[in-house]
Design a protein around this motif. Structure first.
Motif, PDB file in Angstrom:
ATOM      1  N   HIS A 179       0.789  -1.238   0.000  1.00  0.00           N
ATOM      2  CA  HIS A 179       0.000   0.000   0.000  1.00  0.00           C
ATOM      3  C   HIS A 179       0.818   1.285   0.000  1.00  0.00           C
ATOM      4  O   HIS A 179       0.329   2.340   0.392  1.00  0.00           O
ATOM      5  CB  HIS A 179      -0.990   0.010   1.172  1.00  0.00           C
ATOM      6  N   ASN A 231       2.056  -6.265  -1.724  1.00  0.00           N
ATOM      7  CA  ASN A 231       1.307  -5.932  -2.924  1.00  0.00           C
ATOM      8  C   ASN A 231       1.506  -6.994  -3.998  1.00  0.00           C
ATOM      9  O   ASN A 231       2.643  -7.377  -4.297  1.00  0.00           O
ATOM     10  CB  ASN A 231       1.767  -4.595  -3.499  1.00  0.00           C
ATOM     11  N   SER A 263      -2.357  -8.223  -1.216  1.00  0.00           N
ATOM     12  CA  SER A 263      -3.198  -7.061  -1.483  1.00  0.00           C
ATOM     13  C   SER A 263      -2.607  -6.346  -2.692  1.00  0.00           C
ATOM     14  O   SER A 263      -1.961  -6.967  -3.530  1.00  0.00           O
ATOM     15  CB  SER A 263      -3.268  -6.158  -0.242  1.00  0.00           C
ATOM     16  N   GLN A 272      -6.424  -1.534  -3.727  1.00  0.00           N
ATOM     17  CA  GLN A 272      -6.995  -2.267  -2.606  1.00  0.00           C
ATOM     18  C   GLN A 272      -8.429  -1.839  -2.310  1.00  0.00           C
ATOM     19  O   GLN A 272      -9.178  -2.548  -1.642  1.00  0.00           O
ATOM     20  CB  GLN A 272      -6.123  -2.097  -1.360  1.00  0.00           C
ATOM     21  N   LEU A 273      -8.819  -0.672  -2.842  1.00  0.00           N
ATOM     22  CA  LEU A 273     -10.192  -0.181  -2.672  1.00  0.00           C
ATOM     23  C   LEU A 273     -11.023  -0.374  -3.935  1.00  0.00           C
ATOM     24  O   LEU A 273     -12.135   0.135  -4.039  1.00  0.00           O
ATOM     25  CB  LEU A 273     -10.177   1.300  -2.283  1.00  0.00           C
ATOM     26  N   GLY A 274     -10.464  -1.101  -4.910  1.00  0.00           N
ATOM     27  CA  GLY A 274     -11.206  -1.348  -6.139  1.00  0.00           C
ATOM     28  C   GLY A 274     -11.009  -0.300  -7.201  1.00  0.00           C
ATOM     29  O   GLY A 274     -11.721  -0.275  -8.194  1.00  0.00           O
ATOM     30  N   TYR A 286      -9.971  -9.094  -6.197  1.00  0.00           N
ATOM     31  CA  TYR A 286      -9.110  -8.212  -6.982  1.00  0.00           C
ATOM     32  C   TYR A 286      -7.803  -8.871  -7.399  1.00  0.00           C
ATOM     33  O   TYR A 286      -7.292  -8.631  -8.487  1.00  0.00           O
ATOM     34  CB  TYR A 286      -8.776  -6.945  -6.185  1.00  0.00           C
ATOM     35  N   THR A 305      -6.985 -10.758   0.182  1.00  0.00           N
ATOM     36  CA  THR A 305      -7.843  -9.670   0.628  1.00  0.00           C
ATOM     37  C   THR A 305      -8.145  -8.743  -0.545  1.00  0.00           C
ATOM     38  O   THR A 305      -7.263  -8.465  -1.352  1.00  0.00           O
ATOM     39  CB  THR A 305      -7.153  -8.860   1.752  1.00  0.00           C
ATOM     40  N   GLY A 306      -9.384  -8.282  -0.615  1.00  0.00           N
ATOM     41  CA  GLY A 306      -9.744  -7.312  -1.644  1.00  0.00           C
ATOM     42  C   GLY A 306     -10.858  -7.801  -2.541  1.00  0.00           C
ATOM     43  O   GLY A 306     -10.652  -8.656  -3.400  1.00  0.00           O
ATOM     44  N   GLY A 307     -12.074  -7.289  -2.327  1.00  0.00           N
ATOM     45  CA  GLY A 307     -13.191  -7.566  -3.231  1.00  0.00           C
ATOM     46  C   GLY A 307     -13.939  -8.851  -2.990  1.00  0.00           C
ATOM     47  O   GLY A 307     -14.917  -9.139  -3.696  1.00  0.00           O
TER      48      GLY A 307
END
Length: 409
Positions: A179, A231, A263, A272-274, A286, A305-307
């Motif tokens: 991130h 990442n 992530s 990570q937030l789409g 994701y 993690t993610g979506g």
């Protein structure tokens, strides 16, 4: 694949890690920024109560929001800081609250590097003197390149915070290397243009992460969880690529970490937030392509993690061995008992529409503000409540954020 009987679904199965600790089910709450410490960096009763609610909801693994290893650099105001024994008792109470119903908890430890919000009037440190590629940020927050002495100091600080987390009763730690924070910056060819042993080649760019992992393992011992958050890619042209990230993951496996959380993205490209530019990142998971690619070469326990929103898909990727844990973050802000719902075979409820203006970095802040308001409600024993509209979202968090910045110790 036949649909599982949910009383015995793959998500129900415990996961025993190499360190010997067993996670009671395959559902993890990934880290989110709670901003519920006091002005000095000590965990509060609000933070304890928030994690008690998530633990009561049946979550197998709880990962804290980032805990600062250095009081001179905050991701946001009211982050927890753990660099000495001063707040050890408050951290013990935090860990105990999270473990009361059998959940395991690990502390995510972090340094923000060039994206430090505080202190406002001091240059942040970074691998190189390169600011964020965002309007004004590359002018007003240009970081100072770290000396080798400072690099070695921060490695030591990661280890010190990790040792204190174990003293406080946490089941382990997660080193945050994703991130766009400090360790992620070292991995990025865009943020790290050093020509010494800490940059210039993939091996040198990952050197600080590997040295940090070794120091942290020595600090916590072999029987506690050592996780790394990495990442899958930075989703920036010239940034950390998936190919290079896969190599980092294999090196981390050779170092003997217990769990890798996958992530992606950073402040400039918050995948990570789409908000990834790659349309493939808008699907149900994701970063599933990365997890699939890594699994072909690695047996390292993976947390994705993610979506993730559909319970059948979660059970499928656990059952077929693509991942070992499913990580969710934002849904926990609206469903504190989310784990119980997933274990009962219910998917994540349709997410509330969060205000957005169409500029990714600002929209990422609005996401942060919206969810932080929910954390405060949960911590005070209230039910989450949908906040509608841009003005209400800003009013729910903006003044508090400004006050917190001005009064942070």
């Amino acid at each position: 694949m036949a649909k599982p009987t949910f009383a015995h679904s793959p998500l129900h199965q415990p996961l025993r890690l190499a360190c010997g600790i067993s996670i009671p089910n395959r559902i993890a709450k990934s880290a989110m920024s709670e901003q519920l410490a006091d002005r000095h960096g000590s965990p509060t009763t609000d933070l304890q109560q928030l994690y008690a609610a998530w633990a009561k909801g049946g979550t197998g693994l709880l990962i804290t929001g980032n805990v600062m290893i250095d009081h001179r650099a905050f991701v946001e105001p009211r982050n927890v800081v753990l660099e000495d024994a001063q707040f050890l008792q408050a951290n013990k109470l935090w860990a105990q609250a999270a473990q009361a119903n059998g959940s395991k908890i690990i502390m995510q430890i972090n340094h923000p590097g060039r994206v430090a919000v505080l202190p406002l009037f001091k240059k942040p440190i970074a691998p190189s003197a390169i600011g964020l590629n965002l309007p004004a940020m590359n002018l007003i927050r240009v970081p100072r390149a770290m000396s080798e002495i400072e690099i070695l100091e921060q490695i030591k600080r990661f280890a010190t915070t990790a040792a204190l987390a174990i003293q406080a009763g946490f089941d382990g730690v997660q080193v945050h290397a994703a991130h766009g924070y400090l360790l992620s910056q070292f991995l990025s060819p865009l943020a790290n243009i050093r020509t010494d042993q800490w940059g210039g080649t993939p091996e040198n760019r990952r050197r600080i992460l590997i040295e940090t992992v070794r120091a942290v393992r020595q600090a916590i011992g072999p029987d506690k969880i050592l996780s790394v958050k990495l990442n899958a890619a930075d989703f920036q042209k010239g940034g950390l690529s998936q190919e290079e990230s896969l190599q980092v993951a294999l090196v981390l496996e050779a170092e003997g970490i217990d769990l890798l959380e996958v992530s992606g993205g950073n402040y400039e490209s918050p995948a990570q937030l789409g908000y990834a530019p790659d349309r493939s990142a808008q699907r149900d998971a994701y970063f599933i392509h990365y997890a699939t690619a890594l699994r072909q070469h690695s047996k390292l326990p993976l947390m994705l993690t993610g979506g993730l929103r559909h319970v059948d898909f979660m059970n499928q990727i656990v059952a077929n061995g693509t991942v070992d844990l499913v990580g969710l973050a934002r849904p926990f802000a609206m469903q504190p008992d989310l784990a119980k719902q997933l274990l009962a075979g219910q998917s994540v409820v349709e997410p509330a529409k969060i205000p957005a203006i169409g500029y990714k970095p600002v929209d990422a802040y609005l996401q942060l503000a919206w969810h932080a308001a929910q954390f405060r409600r949960i911590s005070s024993g209230q039910q989450p409540k949908v906040i509608k509209g841009l003005i209400r979202t800003l009013a729910a968090f903006g003044p508090r954020m400004s006050f917190n910045i001005l009064t942070q110790d």
